[in-house]
Write a protein that holds these residues in place. Sequence first.
Motif, PDB file in Angstrom:
ATOM      1  N   ASP A  33      20.935  33.489  88.434  1.00 24.68           N
ATOM      2  CA  ASP A  33      19.725  32.687  88.319  1.00 24.68           C
ATOM      3  C   ASP A  33      19.066  33.079  87.004  1.00 24.68           C
ATOM      4  OD1 ASP A  33      17.366  31.330  88.523  1.00 24.68           O
ATOM      5  OD2 ASP A  33      16.894  32.041  90.547  1.00 24.68           O
ATOM      6  N   HIS A  34      19.084  32.163  86.024  1.00 24.79           N
ATOM      7  CA  HIS A  34      18.576  32.461  84.683  1.00 24.79           C
ATOM      8  C   HIS A  34      17.062  32.278  84.563  1.00 24.79           C
ATOM      9  CE1 HIS A  34      22.549  33.061  83.076  1.00 24.79           C
ATOM     10  NE2 HIS A  34      22.944  31.891  83.535  1.00 24.79           N
ATOM     11  N   HIS A  35      16.403  31.868  85.612  1.00 20.49           N
ATOM     12  CA  HIS A  35      14.932  31.720  85.622  1.00 20.49           C
ATOM     13  C   HIS A  35      14.396  30.994  84.400  1.00 20.49           C
ATOM     14  CE1 HIS A  35      14.570  34.182  89.169  1.00 20.49           C
ATOM     15  NE2 HIS A  35      15.271  35.139  88.594  1.00 20.49           N
ATOM     16  N   GLY A  36      14.666  29.724  84.295  1.00 18.80           N
ATOM     17  CA  GLY A  36      14.038  28.939  83.226  1.00 18.80           C
ATOM     18  C   GLY A  36      14.821  28.871  81.940  1.00 18.80           C
ATOM     19  N   GLY A  37      16.141  28.939  82.046  1.00 18.17           N
ATOM     20  CA  GLY A  37      16.957  28.825  80.843  1.00 18.17           C
ATOM     21  C   GLY A  37      16.916  27.412  80.287  1.00 18.17           C
ATOM     22  N   SER A  41      19.411  23.159  84.992  1.00 19.45           N
ATOM     23  CA  SER A  41      19.633  24.055  86.115  1.00 19.45           C
ATOM     24  C   SER A  41      19.514  25.491  85.647  1.00 19.45           C
ATOM     25  CB  SER A  41      21.033  23.843  86.714  1.00 19.45           C
ATOM     26  OG  SER A  41      21.292  24.852  87.666  1.00 19.45           O
ATOM     27  N   ASN A  42      18.834  26.283  86.404  1.00 17.03           N
ATOM     28  CA  ASN A  42      18.710  27.700  86.076  1.00 17.03           C
ATOM     29  C   ASN A  42      19.843  28.519  86.673  1.00 17.03           C
ATOM     30  OD1 ASN A  42      16.285  27.200  84.762  1.00 17.03           O
ATOM     31  ND2 ASN A  42      15.128  27.395  86.655  1.00 17.03           N
ATOM     32  N   ASN A  54      26.767  24.653  86.428  1.00 18.25           N
ATOM     33  CA  ASN A  54      25.329  24.872  86.583  1.00 18.25           C
ATOM     34  C   ASN A  54      24.745  23.896  87.601  1.00 18.25           C
ATOM     35  OD1 ASN A  54      26.017  25.329  83.428  1.00 18.25           O
ATOM     36  ND2 ASN A  54      24.666  26.886  84.240  1.00 18.25           N
TER      37      ASN A  54
END
Length: 170
Positions: A33-37, A41-42, A54
């Motif tokens: 989970d990239h949290h706001g990449g 999609s994160n 993603n």
Amino acid sequence: KFAALLLEAAQNAARSVPGAEILHEVAVEHVLDHHGGPSSSNLEVRTKCGRTFNPLLVVAADGASSSIRQSHGVRMLGQPMLQHLISVHFRTTPSLSAKLAADADKANMLHFVFNEKLVGCFVCHDLQEGEWVLQVPYFEPFQTSEAYTAQRVRELIMAGLGIDAINDGD
């Protein structure tokens, strides 16, 4: 059979969701989970065969010991121990073994018993030698393993075999 029904229901539901994809029997290496990449999609999913994608959402149906759930720090709800079993190794006498082996139609490896005296599974390891294991589930907190004394286990074995009492010859 139940798993096949769940898969079929998921596949049918996915048909009504644009872009939805069901991956069945695919080993996942990780879900990040990239949290706001930068992408819409994160999430990033990488399979063990090297595919990366993603998705907007991941539904992981990988069982009680879910590596995906654990890697994201999600606790399992409910009892951590899903089932308790007593496994009892025993041997039948030669005469009883001969009686059990005489009916070839019933000479199976697994024998499930569900009656008023016993819920369990007899596992035949060697019918000729009379080597068996009886597996009996118990349900905490209503039952404990301490309730299964040697005498109680003998009674369960006899009940499962349809024998009322232990005879010297059998």
